[in-house]
Design a protein around this motif. Structure first.
Motif: not given
Length: 425
Positions: A313-331
């Motif tokens: 639930e951290s802001d780090e995850l919520k505010n991850l941008p799209n792009g290489p090793y961004g939101r999609t990768w992290m999810q």
């Protein structure tokens, strides 16, 4: 798992550039110093260059692999300089004092003293292989047809390699950790995969290391939405390519960090004859990253009690941008549990970690791997004392040590990997 907490560490080479200013100055040259930020020490280099009546000012952060970051000049004289980087919300201003640029680095509302000494910043990497090499190398390409990626890499053949010999050598595909990296897994002046390839070649083992998709000479393949599974597809294409050459009797995979996860993904799909997982995950991604965050915060003198639920639930995850090793990768990664792939690994596996690793914590990740990996006399699971995530001998394991340590990788680890491969193949 190359995650960092200071915002300047989010810089990409794509931001590099040179701002031209019509001026001259006695400050021409390189200046370097240490920026201390919350327990983390970063090398900063200011490059002031003059050509054809113009002065260009760029900044490097070699500890992060960032070079040639463009600046805009606010003021420049023979004893003072002020530059800014609006795209980072950062600035530096300094004045010549006792032969040094005594100044302040500011970013996003925070200010830090920064003293720069005149001179180029030089790193010492005694393990770096020097040409001419006593072995043959070959630049090659292979293709992940499904994802439209063409991967460029280098095959390093063993010393004394004879194409006509009946006994063919073993070959190892090297797979890097998270973040788009070149074939040497270059980081902070270190080239771990080049060092490994050189050491293996001198001990009768071939390797293939490659630039990650869209990095270096590799082209094609989506990176904005790519997950570890997509990068596993690139590695699988490398394994298939090596088998197609008919030059090697066994084909294995050595993966570092995220590459360690990929090695188990390949093994569970029966793609490899053996694997080496260097600091690969043994627990679910959210658990790993929460523990990583706590360890880094602990070293920084901050409270370190983040739960897995809080991390998700951290802001780090919520505010991850799209792009290489961004939101999609992290999810994808925070939901990935490697247990099933470890359990399905039937080929010989060498699983190693350093006990001072702050990114993939050995006490958290090695026990489940030891429990899940099918029993085999050929398996080796080992924790090395006083080694960090890069398998360097270190004091604390903090990320800030990586660049200041001259050793690229522990000689004991290199020797153990060679002996383990030679012992079965």
């Amino acid at each position: 798992m190359k995650k960092f907490i200071f915002s300047i560490l989010l810089l990409l080479m794509a931001l590099a550039g040179k701002a031209q200013v019509a001026n001259t100055t006695e400050l021409v040259g390189s200046w370097n110093g240490k920026l201390d930020v919350g327990g983390i020490s970063l090398t900063i280099v200011l490059n002031i260059e003059q050509a054809e009546g113009y002065v260009t000012v760029t900044m490097d952060s070699p500890d992060q692999g960032a070079k040639g970051l463009g600046t805009d000049k606010e003021f420049l004289s023979d004893d003072s300089i002020a530059v800014k980087m609006d795209y980072l919300g950062a600035s530096f201003h300094g004045r010549l004092k006792d032969g040094k640029l005594d100044g302040t680095f500011a970013q996003r509302g925070f200010s830090f003293p920064l003293i720069l000494n005149r001179g180029k910043y030089e790193v010492h990497r005694p393990q770096m292989p020097q040409m001419p090499y006593p072995y043959e190398t070959e630049d090659v390409t292979f293709h992940n047809e499904k994802d439209g990626a063409t991967l460029a890499g280098t095959i390093t053949y063993p010393v004394g390699y004879d194409r006509t010999a009946k006994r063919k050598p073993v070959v190892v595909l090297l797979v890097s950790g998270s973040g788009l990296q070149n074939r040497d897994e270059e980081l902070m002046g270190h080239k771990p995969f080049l060092v490994i390839a050189d050491y293996f070649a001198r001990h009768g083992i071939a390797t293939l290391r490659y630039d990650d998709r869209t990095c270096g000479e590799s082209v094609g393949g989506d990176v904005a939405n790519a997950t570890t599974m997509d990068y596993m597809g690139d590695a699988a294409a490398g394994i298939d390519y090596l088998r197609s050459l008919k030059k090697f009797r066994k084909v294995g995979c050595l993966g570092h960090s995220e590459g360690g996860a990929i090695s188990f993904l390949l093994a569970s799909r029966k793609k490899t004859d053996f694997i080496i997982s260097m600091a690969g995950p043994g627990v679910k991604g959210d658990t790993l990253l929460a523990a990583q965050t706590n360890r880094i915060m602990q070293h920084s003198g901050m409270p370190a009690a983040m739960t897995t639920e809080q991390y998700r639930e951290s802001d780090e995850l919520k505010n991850l941008p799209n792009g290489p090793y961004g939101r999609t990768w992290m999810q994808w990664f925070i939901d990935y549990d490697p247990s099933a792939d470890i359990r399905k690994t039937r080929c010989p596996a060498m699983v190693i970690n350093g006990d001072l690793d702050c990114q993939v914590i050995s006490s958290l990740n090695l026990p489940p791997i030891r429990q899940l990996l099918p029993s085999s006399k050929k398996n080796l699971i080992k924790e090395y004392p006083s080694l960090n995530h890069l398998f360097q001998h270190c004091t604390t394991g903090q990320l800030s040590e990586y660049s200041s340590i001259e050793e690229t990788i522990s000689p004991e680890v290199l020797d153990d990997m060679v002996k383990w491969i030679q012992g079965f193949f």
